[in-house]
Design an enzyme around this catalytic site. Structure first.
Site, PDB file in Angstrom:
ATOM      1  N   GLU A  38      -1.013   5.270   0.607  1.00 36.99           N
ATOM      2  CA  GLU A  38      -0.291   6.251   1.432  1.00 36.99           C
ATOM      3  C   GLU A  38       1.188   6.418   1.096  1.00 36.99           C
ATOM      4  OE1 GLU A  38      -0.960   4.991   5.458  1.00 36.99           O
ATOM      5  OE2 GLU A  38      -3.097   5.407   5.383  1.00 36.99           O
TER       6      GLU A  38
ATOM      7  N   GLU B  76     -12.709   4.910   3.194  1.00 35.59           N
ATOM      8  CA  GLU B  76     -12.573   4.555   4.618  1.00 35.59           C
ATOM      9  C   GLU B  76     -13.260   5.612   5.476  1.00 35.59           C
ATOM     10  OE1 GLU B  76      -8.488   3.708   5.715  1.00 35.59           O
ATOM     11  OE2 GLU B  76      -8.023   2.927   3.731  1.00 35.59           O
TER      12      GLU B  76
HETATM   13  C1  GLA Z   1      -5.353   3.468   7.035  1.00 31.05           C
HETATM   14  C2  GLA Z   1      -5.381   2.174   6.263  1.00 31.05           C
HETATM   15  C3  GLA Z   1      -6.478   1.269   6.736  1.00 31.05           C
HETATM   16  C4  GLA Z   1      -6.587   1.222   8.247  1.00 31.05           C
HETATM   17  C5  GLA Z   1      -6.735   2.613   8.758  1.00 31.05           C
HETATM   18  C6  GLA Z   1      -6.873   2.619  10.258  1.00 31.05           C
HETATM   19  O1  GLA Z   1      -6.261   4.369   6.613  1.00 31.05           O
HETATM   20  O2  GLA Z   1      -5.504   2.360   4.881  1.00 31.05           O
HETATM   21  O3  GLA Z   1      -6.233  -0.026   6.273  1.00 31.05           O
HETATM   22  O4  GLA Z   1      -5.468   0.602   8.772  1.00 31.05           O
HETATM   23  O5  GLA Z   1      -5.594   3.341   8.410  1.00 31.05           O
HETATM   24  O6  GLA Z   1      -7.763   1.693  10.696  1.00 31.05           O
END
Ligand code: GLA
Length: 363
Positions: A164, A272
């Protein structure tokens, strides 16, 4: 009398026969569970199917994680604040439990995450109460990466190295609230990848981000990755986080993003994945998700897996961000303490319509 006895015996035989038939034709609960297809097996010809677990769910959700998934990611246990809460004090116990579960069950492990502005302890950016120098922060970053990647060498096949760093704001490239960038400058990204590669030359190294299929942000990510590759930085893949919702998920954007990133020769993973039943801005609280929500959710999941199957050379994994709806970060985001149902298994760990949508897409 004799005839009557014969009649009764015949009836008895018939009753026993049909009772036995009935008993064996009704599957028992255990059989039903065994008959549920395994997600990982359904996709074994395509890519590993992963799930994020934590120190609690590796116990409470162990069986379902083992049966359905072929890859694990630590939800929090490999983040900076967990692994090096104080300078030089490395705490690997919780992360090692996850590795142990994977080892015992022949599962792959994705490492998450080495360098991120969030869940990084304050000490990292300070020295005697003041802001740490650029050189010292680079040194701390390299040391963390060397020790962490070295510790898991051989157990972790892929690392999210940088998470990010790109901004959602159309007017800027990098996000501002990032002390790594602020203190080191954008070179921290290349340096992080170099340090990770040095620590484990066999590990696949990923850049990971959310909104990574949103065209404007995708272009910024693409440009950054292209420059890194042109400079010879060891980077092998891009992680599309995939925190989506049923109101805004776009199949077209997903396809365009996969093709765009893959055109750089990079692997692409969805790292994710979860699918909120609430559209962005829908702040309602519900006791149960509606049938319509669950159907729409299933359709979105089915589309995602169908699309990913179409890129067998580029997509190298899909990881769900959690196992079942009873344990999900979405219960607190974007609305605090509001129940959401974003995963493939319900709060009782039973397969949802979305699960069957994913199975359908595997055929
Ligand atoms: C981001 C992070 C993850 C997690 C999510 C929320 O996407 O990369 O590690 O913290 O947020 O759960």
């Amino acid at each position: 009398m004799n005839n009557l006895r014969k009649k009764y015996s015949f009836l008895l035989v018939l009753t026993v026969f049909f009772s036995v038939l009935f008993f064996y034709s009704c599957p028992m609960e255990a059989d039903l569970e065994l008959e549920t297809p395994s997600l990982a097996e359904a996709y074994e010809d395509y890519f590993p199917i992963g799930t994020a677990v934590n120190s609690t769910t590796i116990r409470s959700h162990r069986d379902i994680a083992k049966y359905h998934f072929s890859s694990l990611t630590a939800e929090n246990e490999m983040k900076f604040d967990h692994l090096q809460p104080q300078k030089g004090n490395f705490t690997f116990e919780r992360a090692d439990e996850i590795i142990e579960l994977a080892r015992k069950n022949n599962m792959m492990v994705r490492g998450h995450v080495l360098v991120w502005h969030s869940q990084t302890p304050a000490w990292v950016f300070q020295e005697n109460g003041k802001r740490v120098s650029r050189e010292e922060l680079l040194e701390r970053m390299r040391t963390h990466i060397r020790i962490v990647v070295g510790h898991f060498k051989g157990d972790i096949y892929a690392w999210d190295v940088v998470n990010e760093t790109i901004s959602d704001n159309p007017n800027e490239i990098y996000r501002r609230d990032n002390p790594w960038l602020d203190i080191i400058g954008e070179e921290y990204i290349a340096e992080a990848f170099r340090a990770a590669h040095e620590a484990d030359p066999d590990a696949k190294l990923f850049y990971n981000d959310y909104n990574a299929i949103q065209p404007q942000k995708m272009n910024k990510i693409y440009n950054m990755l292209k420059k890194l590759l042109d400079d010879g930085v060891p980077i092998h893949g891009v992680g599309i986080q995939g925190h989506w919702d049923i109101g805004s998920f776009s199949s077209l954007q997903l396809m365009q993003a996969i093709e765009k990133y893959a055109s750089l020769g990079l692997e692409v993973q969805i790292t994710e994945l979860d699918m909120s039943v609430f559209s962005w801005g829908d702040n309602r609280r519900l006791a149960e998700p509606s049938t319509e929500m669950l159907e729409k959710q299933s359709q979105c999941y089915q589309n995602i897996f169908n699309i990913c199957k179409r890129y067998p050379d580029d997509i190298t994994g899909i990881t769900l961000w959690g196992v079942a709806d009873d344990s999900t970060w979405k219960d607190n985001y974007p609305v605090r303490n509001r129940k959401d149902w974003p995963l493939l298994f319900d709060v009782k760990h039973q397969p949802k319509e979305a699960f069957w949508g994913v199975i359908e897409a595997s055929k």
